[in-house]
Write a protein that holds these residues in place. Structure first.
Motif, PDB file in Angstrom:
ATOM      1  N   ASP A 155      -0.145 -27.095  21.912  1.00 55.79           N
ATOM      2  CA  ASP A 155       0.435 -26.340  20.805  1.00 55.79           C
ATOM      3  C   ASP A 155      -0.542 -25.321  20.232  1.00 55.79           C
ATOM      4  N   SER A 156      -1.831 -25.662  20.179  1.00 53.29           N
ATOM      5  CA  SER A 156      -2.823 -24.758  19.591  1.00 53.29           C
ATOM      6  C   SER A 156      -3.001 -23.481  20.403  1.00 53.29           C
ATOM      7  N   MET A 157      -2.571 -23.505  21.667  1.00 56.42           N
ATOM      8  CA  MET A 157      -2.679 -22.332  22.525  1.00 56.42           C
ATOM      9  C   MET A 157      -1.322 -21.711  22.835  1.00 56.42           C
ATOM     10  N   GLY A 158      -0.251 -22.449  22.601  1.00 56.47           N
ATOM     11  CA  GLY A 158       1.072 -21.958  22.953  1.00 56.47           C
ATOM     12  C   GLY A 158       1.257 -21.843  24.452  1.00 56.47           C
ATOM     13  N   LEU A 159       0.593 -22.743  25.192  1.00 55.77           N
ATOM     14  CA  LEU A 159       0.633 -22.708  26.649  1.00 55.77           C
ATOM     15  C   LEU A 159       0.757 -24.112  27.219  1.00 55.77           C
ATOM     16  N   PHE A 160       1.263 -24.171  28.452  1.00 56.88           N
ATOM     17  CA  PHE A 160       1.259 -25.414  29.213  1.00 56.88           C
ATOM     18  C   PHE A 160       0.022 -25.428  30.108  1.00 56.88           C
TER      19      PHE A 160
END
Length: 241
Positions: free
Chosen positions: A178-183
């Motif tokens: 979530d902190s990066m907005g990436l998988f």
């Protein structure tokens, strides 16, 4: 600035302070255990750079000293990959990073397993503390990842109630950060003459963040398809301005 650590496995209270790297402190300069580790770390950064994710206020580094002072004793650990969302001061070069003093606590630390035991699972709390204990109890890093490049196993630990809990991937074998907005997930293939397992990023829509060589190949294929289409319409691409 000092804090006291409770809820530890021993009744002994720890006093943690966040101090700059002492001028006379010698950071261990251990050789890289194998040539694959720098490639893994570099590949993670490369796709983030190409996608425009990395901003000047971030710190993304590998084999870089994370510092804390525990009961008056200075400790530095160098994870194989670390991501800090926000630093207080943008510097061209850093020798080390002290959370709270220099900026945010790291959001992610990663360790890549090798044939040599590196203490990735060590909860040793006596000096010098184990990596697991340092990341979980001292720095309290929200996400700790342990990756086995040989077998491809990615262990994803998330800090919950001051303890790391192992999390399972989604149906695609990926973990949402979530902190990066990436998988983040594993990928198998070849890059820079290394064939095996890699860690890769995907955006929220499930699109893989490409490496430079992949982006070049994608653009080449798009160009070839465009040329083929123009030729099918009786248009000579060489006559186009």
């Amino acid at each position: 600035m000092a804090t006291q650590l409770g809820e530890a496995k021993s009744s002994t209270e720890l006093v943690i302070s966040w101090e700059a790297l002492p001028a006379d402190f010698h950071l261990e300069d251990e050789p890289v255990e194998n040539t694959g580790q720098p490639l893994l770390a570099g590949a993670l950064r490369e796709s983030l750079e190409i996608s425009g994710f990395i901003q000047p206020q971030m710190l993304i580094a590998s084999n870089f000293g994370l510092c804390a002072t525990i009961n008056g004793q200075f400790v530095a650990k160098a994870p194989d990959w670390v991501y800090v969302p926000l630093v207080n001061q943008i510097l061209a070069e850093r020798k080390s990073y002290t959370p709270n003093l220099d900026g945010d606590i790291p959001a992610i630390v990663m360790e890549f397993l090798s044939d040599t035991e590196g203490g990735e699972y060590s909860f040793k709390r006596t000096y010098p503390p184990g990596k697991w204990f340092f990341y979980e109890q001292i720095l309290q890093v929200p996400i700790y990842l342990i990756f086995d490049p040989n077998g491809g196993l990615l262990e994803f630990y998330q800090l919950e109630n001051r303890r790391y809990e192992l999390k399972q991937p989604d149906e695609n074998g990926r973990h949402w950060i979530d902190s990066m907005g990436l998988f983040l997930g594993t990928w198998q293939g070849t890059k820079e003459a290394r064939t095996g397992y890699w860690l890769r990023w995907w955006d929220q829509a499930g699109n893989l963040l490409l490496w430079a060589v992949e982006q070049i190949e994608q653009e080449r294929q798009q160009k070839e398809r465009l040329i083929a289409y123009l030729q099918s319409q009786g248009i000579d691409p060489n006559n186009l301005l």
